[in-house]
Design a protein around this motif. Sequence first.
Motif, PDB file in Angstrom:
ATOM      1  N   THR A 118      50.925   0.010 -31.882  1.00  0.00           N
ATOM      2  CA  THR A 118      51.063  -0.759 -30.652  1.00  0.00           C
ATOM      3  C   THR A 118      52.420  -0.487 -30.003  1.00  0.00           C
ATOM      4  O   THR A 118      53.337   0.046 -30.636  1.00  0.00           O
ATOM      5  N   THR A 119      52.533  -0.879 -28.745  1.00  0.00           N
ATOM      6  CA  THR A 119      53.797  -0.713 -28.032  1.00  0.00           C
ATOM      7  C   THR A 119      54.911  -1.510 -28.710  1.00  0.00           C
ATOM      8  O   THR A 119      56.042  -1.020 -28.854  1.00  0.00           O
ATOM      9  N   ALA A 120      54.584  -2.724 -29.144  1.00  0.00           N
ATOM     10  CA  ALA A 120      55.588  -3.553 -29.817  1.00  0.00           C
ATOM     11  C   ALA A 120      56.069  -2.894 -31.104  1.00  0.00           C
ATOM     12  O   ALA A 120      57.271  -2.913 -31.424  1.00  0.00           O
ATOM     13  N   PHE A 121      55.135  -2.265 -31.833  1.00  0.00           N
ATOM     14  CA  PHE A 121      55.501  -1.585 -33.075  1.00  0.00           C
ATOM     15  C   PHE A 121      56.410  -0.389 -32.786  1.00  0.00           C
ATOM     16  O   PHE A 121      57.412  -0.163 -33.471  1.00  0.00           O
ATOM     17  N   ILE A 122      56.079   0.359 -31.735  1.00  0.00           N
ATOM     18  CA  ILE A 122      56.885   1.531 -31.383  1.00  0.00           C
ATOM     19  C   ILE A 122      58.297   1.114 -30.992  1.00  0.00           C
ATOM     20  O   ILE A 122      59.282   1.741 -31.394  1.00  0.00           O
ATOM     21  N   TYR A 123      58.404   0.041 -30.223  1.00  0.00           N
ATOM     22  CA  TYR A 123      59.729  -0.450 -29.833  1.00  0.00           C
ATOM     23  C   TYR A 123      60.539  -0.902 -31.050  1.00  0.00           C
ATOM     24  O   TYR A 123      61.763  -0.751 -31.092  1.00  0.00           O
ATOM     25  N   SER A 124      59.858  -1.450 -32.042  1.00  0.00           N
ATOM     26  CA  SER A 124      60.571  -1.926 -33.232  1.00  0.00           C
ATOM     27  C   SER A 124      61.040  -0.779 -34.120  1.00  0.00           C
ATOM     28  O   SER A 124      61.996  -0.929 -34.892  1.00  0.00           O
ATOM     29  N   ILE A 125      60.385   0.381 -34.000  1.00  0.00           N
ATOM     30  CA  ILE A 125      60.733   1.531 -34.830  1.00  0.00           C
ATOM     31  C   ILE A 125      61.823   2.387 -34.175  1.00  0.00           C
ATOM     32  O   ILE A 125      62.766   2.821 -34.827  1.00  0.00           O
TER      33      ILE A 125
END
Length: 243
Positions: free
Chosen positions: A32-39
């Motif tokens: 997800t976009t949120a996951f990508i931002y967190s990585i």
Amino acid sequence: QPCWREYLTTRIEQNMVVNCTCPISECRAQPTTAFIYSILSSQEIIAKYEKALLRRYVECCSNLTWCTNPQGCDQILLKDGLGYGAACSKCSWISCFNCSFPEAHYPASCSHMSRMTCAKCNHGFCWRCLKPWRPNHKDYYNCSAMVSKAAWQEKRFQDYNERCTFHHHAREFAISLRNSISSIREMPKIRNLTFVLDACKVLEQARKVLAYSCVYSYYNQDTESMDIVEQQTESLELLTNAL
């Protein structure tokens, strides 16, 4: 987390991040976009990711498109309600939304911009797919047209092509002149040059119309209205040369 960061960074650098899946072959889950931002931690990579999302969004919206200015422009245009004469608000480029030609080409039609003609037998074909413009035409490589007709057709094409090329070069001169005047305008003790800049813009537009009028005239030579069109074109060319 380091493995995911390297994987996502690579996908973004390769412009393949949209709809990418888990690197494990058996898993089809999409991050997800949120996951990508967190990585991701690099602001440069995040910016590239956001650009990829924007490109994807524009591609999915049938009423949106990018400005087609060949010099480069990242402006997004709304197709709805844009007729001929509507320019990009950022670079003032006028795009054609009905064909793949990058510029509005009035008075030439979209079909004119795609059509090529054999100088030997007058066979018309599309330059993009090379399929015959008239499906019932025989093999144009073996056509038996008279040499005199082929020579006349080739000369006619060369004449229109030379005129079209001349007006395109003259248009580039008008653009260069406008840019030069714009820089002079910034100098102290120089009076207002707005009227000269306006004249350059008119000159640029007139040269553009004259260039595509050559295309229009070449493909519509046999129509009844061509005498009027040629007269109007000649009048416009005389006034443009005077300007």
